[in-house]
Design a protein around this motif. Structure first.
Motif, PDB file in Angstrom:
ATOM      1  N   SER A 135       5.885 -28.232 -21.104  1.00  0.00           N
ATOM      2  CA  SER A 135       4.812 -27.538 -20.396  1.00  0.00           C
ATOM      3  C   SER A 135       4.185 -26.479 -21.299  1.00  0.00           C
ATOM      4  O   SER A 135       4.883 -25.761 -22.013  1.00  0.00           O
ATOM      5  CB  SER A 135       5.359 -26.872 -19.127  1.00  0.00           C
ATOM      6  N   PHE A 194       2.799 -23.929 -20.083  1.00  0.00           N
ATOM      7  CA  PHE A 194       2.802 -22.725 -19.264  1.00  0.00           C
ATOM      8  C   PHE A 194       4.199 -22.125 -19.177  1.00  0.00           C
ATOM      9  O   PHE A 194       5.199 -22.807 -19.418  1.00  0.00           O
ATOM     10  CB  PHE A 194       2.280 -23.041 -17.858  1.00  0.00           C
ATOM     11  N   THR A 198       6.818 -19.284 -16.854  1.00  0.00           N
ATOM     12  CA  THR A 198       7.047 -18.732 -15.517  1.00  0.00           C
ATOM     13  C   THR A 198       7.738 -17.373 -15.609  1.00  0.00           C
ATOM     14  O   THR A 198       8.809 -17.260 -16.207  1.00  0.00           O
ATOM     15  CB  THR A 198       7.916 -19.680 -14.675  1.00  0.00           C
ATOM     16  N   LYS A 244       9.869 -21.615 -19.901  1.00  0.00           N
ATOM     17  CA  LYS A 244       8.919 -22.728 -19.920  1.00  0.00           C
ATOM     18  C   LYS A 244       9.424 -23.957 -19.189  1.00  0.00           C
ATOM     19  O   LYS A 244       8.631 -24.812 -18.812  1.00  0.00           O
ATOM     20  CB  LYS A 244       8.575 -23.093 -21.365  1.00  0.00           C
ATOM     21  N   ARG A 302      10.700 -26.368 -16.222  1.00  0.00           N
ATOM     22  CA  ARG A 302      10.343 -26.449 -14.807  1.00  0.00           C
ATOM     23  C   ARG A 302      11.587 -26.202 -13.967  1.00  0.00           C
ATOM     24  O   ARG A 302      12.557 -26.965 -14.024  1.00  0.00           O
ATOM     25  CB  ARG A 302       9.746 -27.822 -14.490  1.00  0.00           C
ATOM     26  N   ASN A 348       7.631 -22.013  -8.372  1.00  0.00           N
ATOM     27  CA  ASN A 348       7.366 -21.238  -9.578  1.00  0.00           C
ATOM     28  C   ASN A 348       5.899 -20.841  -9.628  1.00  0.00           C
ATOM     29  O   ASN A 348       5.032 -21.573  -9.149  1.00  0.00           O
ATOM     30  CB  ASN A 348       7.689 -22.067 -10.820  1.00  0.00           C
ATOM     31  N   GLU A 397       3.679 -20.462 -12.485  1.00  0.00           N
ATOM     32  CA  GLU A 397       3.431 -20.597 -13.913  1.00  0.00           C
ATOM     33  C   GLU A 397       2.148 -19.868 -14.302  1.00  0.00           C
ATOM     34  O   GLU A 397       1.237 -19.696 -13.500  1.00  0.00           O
ATOM     35  CB  GLU A 397       3.313 -22.067 -14.303  1.00  0.00           C
ATOM     36  N   LYS A 400      -3.389 -22.007 -15.829  1.00  0.00           N
ATOM     37  CA  LYS A 400      -2.618 -21.728 -14.620  1.00  0.00           C
ATOM     38  C   LYS A 400      -2.603 -20.231 -14.396  1.00  0.00           C
ATOM     39  O   LYS A 400      -2.116 -19.461 -15.230  1.00  0.00           O
ATOM     40  CB  LYS A 400      -1.192 -22.263 -14.750  1.00  0.00           C
TER      41      LYS A 400
END
Length: 488
Positions: free
Chosen positions: A194, A196, A198, A251, A253, A294, A296, A317
């Motif tokens: 990802s 993005f 979190t 990063k 998930r 989450n 992100e 995001k």
């Protein structure tokens, strides 16, 4: 791409994702002569857990052009009052009414809507022919890109052929993963990390109308590493708990269970969400399921590759405190569809890959003019509510309660973003209200209104403050509407 007769196929867009942006894209394409199809991986279009969405003035302009404004307006709720307070002891730090100022400036204010109601309104206002182009249970597993087209393979064995792929499939975009894999020279079904990260997670749910709290009011309660929220509508209310989970951000998930939801409630049940309302009390009055997801954050470097292009959460995001996500995604679609219509209209030969690559690069460059401000505003807005640093605490406890930063944010941070937002070039606006601040873009017009972001052109005069402080000032706004992911 040629058909079975060897003739070049006309332009066709394959839109991956049947969420809010996918439905909005269907509305836009339905107003053109461009062929398209929408692929949604789930069994239906409705979110599993209803949540709250904010609509900004620029989105109302586009919905008006798409003849969807009446259908959407029927399910909207206004909110007029913002209350910023302590989550620890319930002390009210500041109350403001900023929506009237925004409405005077831009003709439209901000409205909130229950996400399932908005999905239903968008879908029901589509022509029947457009609804027939939306296919559910179409999970994309592979994308092939050639010199003259694309092929999108779904898990049910079907294949859609077209000219381009538009990835409107959100934060966990399979289109983005396929695009990045192909750009790296590996098969399109290769997993990619990802882009993005979190920092926060969000517990959220729905409430009945709360008779012991005023309607149309947004309550936000700030604390160290956590913030809470109740927003009251006319017929229902919404609640949220935002909690820091990682510093530095992670990063991977993360997936949460029912036990994790109970952990949030045990840890923060004592915090206030509104005067006289704690997290524990509020949770006990919930209606329906509760989500834990989450939040992100991040921005993608490259938004396209050859005949694949991304929009919305697939490229940027945003943490949802500022409520800018869907509205920014609509701007992406407007810019992109305007360009596609100009490129394909009146051509005897289909565009080649170089044409699309140039268009997509121009689209990203244009959207990047305001994207840094959008990203920065959303990031700061979250951290002034759920503090991560002493600077965040100082902003929330010292600056916001005593300076007119909310008005500055409406006039000088949100104002330029709203006024510069693009509109569809070929469709009239039927209901553009009177406004104090000119809009830059208008359909079918060669001239632009002159835009001056000075006190004289605003509905109320404001002192000049540094831009950085102005961005932080947006924390005083409750243009919130927690804009959640469609699916957990």
């Amino acid at each position: 791409m040629e058909d079975s007769s060897g003739e070049a196929r006309p332009f066709r867009a394959i839109i991956v994702g049947g969420g809010l942006l996918g439905l909005t894209a269907a509305h836009m394409f339905a107003k053109t002569d461009m062929d398209y199809v929408v692929l949604e991986q789930h069994d239906d279009l409705m979110p599993e857990i209803g949540s709250l969405l904010s609509l900004f003035p620029q989105s109302f302009r586009v919905l008006d052009q798409l003849d969807a404004l009446d259908a959407v307006s029927a399910v909207l709720t206004r909110f007029d009052r913002n209350v910023f307070m302590s989550a620890d002891d319930g002390e009210v730090w500041k109350e403001e009414q900023l929506m009237q100022l925004m409405e005077a400036n831009h003709g439209y204010g901000i409205r909130i809507v229950h996400r399932p109601h908005f999905v239903k309104a968008l879908h029901s206002s589509l022509p029947d022919a457009a609804k027939a182009r939306i296919h559910v249970r179409k999970r994309v597993v592979r994308i092939d890109v050639s010199d003259d087209g694309v092929s999108v393979h779904c898990s049910d064995g079907t294949v859609e052929h077209g000219s381009i792929v538009i990835g409107a499939d959100g934060v966990h975009s399979r289109t983005r993963q396929a695009m990045q894999s192909l750009a790296a020279g590996v098969p399109s079904d290769t997993d990619q990390p990802s882009p993005f990260a979190t920092t926060y997670r969000l517990l959220f749910g729905n409430l009945p109308a709360l008779d012991d709290l005023p309607r149309s009011t947004n309550y936000e309660c700030a604390a160290d590493g956590v913030s809470t929220q109740i927003l009251t509508g006319e017929t229902q209310a919404w609640f949220a708990v935002y909690e820091k989970i990682a510093t530095p951000p992670v990063k991977e998930r993360l997936r949460w269970t029912e036990d994790d939801k109970m952990e949030v409630l045990r840890k923060w049940g004592h915090l206030y969400m509104a005067p006289g309302h704690t997290v524990k009390d509020t949770y006990e009055r919930r209606v329906g399921d509760v989500g834990l997801i989450n939040l992100e954050e991040g921005l993608l470097d490259n938004w396209s590759w050859r005949r694949i292009v991304l929009v919305g959460d697939a490229v940027r995001k945003l943490e949802p405190h500022a409520g800018l996500g869907y509205n920014t995604g609509v701007g992406d679609l407007v810019e992109l569809v305007n360009g596609l219509r100009r490129l394909t209209r009146g051509r005897t030969e289909p565009p080649i890959t170089d044409d699309f690559e140039t268009l997509f690069k121009n689209y990203q460059a244009k959207r990047m003019e305001d994207t840094p401000t959008v990203v920065d505003t959303s990031e700061r807005r979250a951290r002034v509510c759920a503090w991560l640093t002493p600077k965040d605490w100082f902003t929330a406890r010292v600056l916001l309660p005593y300076l007119p930063l909310g008005k500055y944010g409406v006039n000088y941070v949100l104002g330029p973003l709203i006024s510069r937002a693009p509109v569809l070039e070929w469709l009239d606006e039927k209901n553009l209200p009177a406004r104090a601040v000119p809009y830059v873009h208008h359909p079918r017009l060669d001239v632009k209104e002159k835009v001056e972001y000075t006190g004289a052109s605003m509905a109320s005069k404001m002192p000049t403050l540094p831009l950085l402080t102005g961005a932080v000032a947006l924390a005083a706004l409750a243009t919130v509407g927690f804009r959640f992911l469609r699916r957990i």
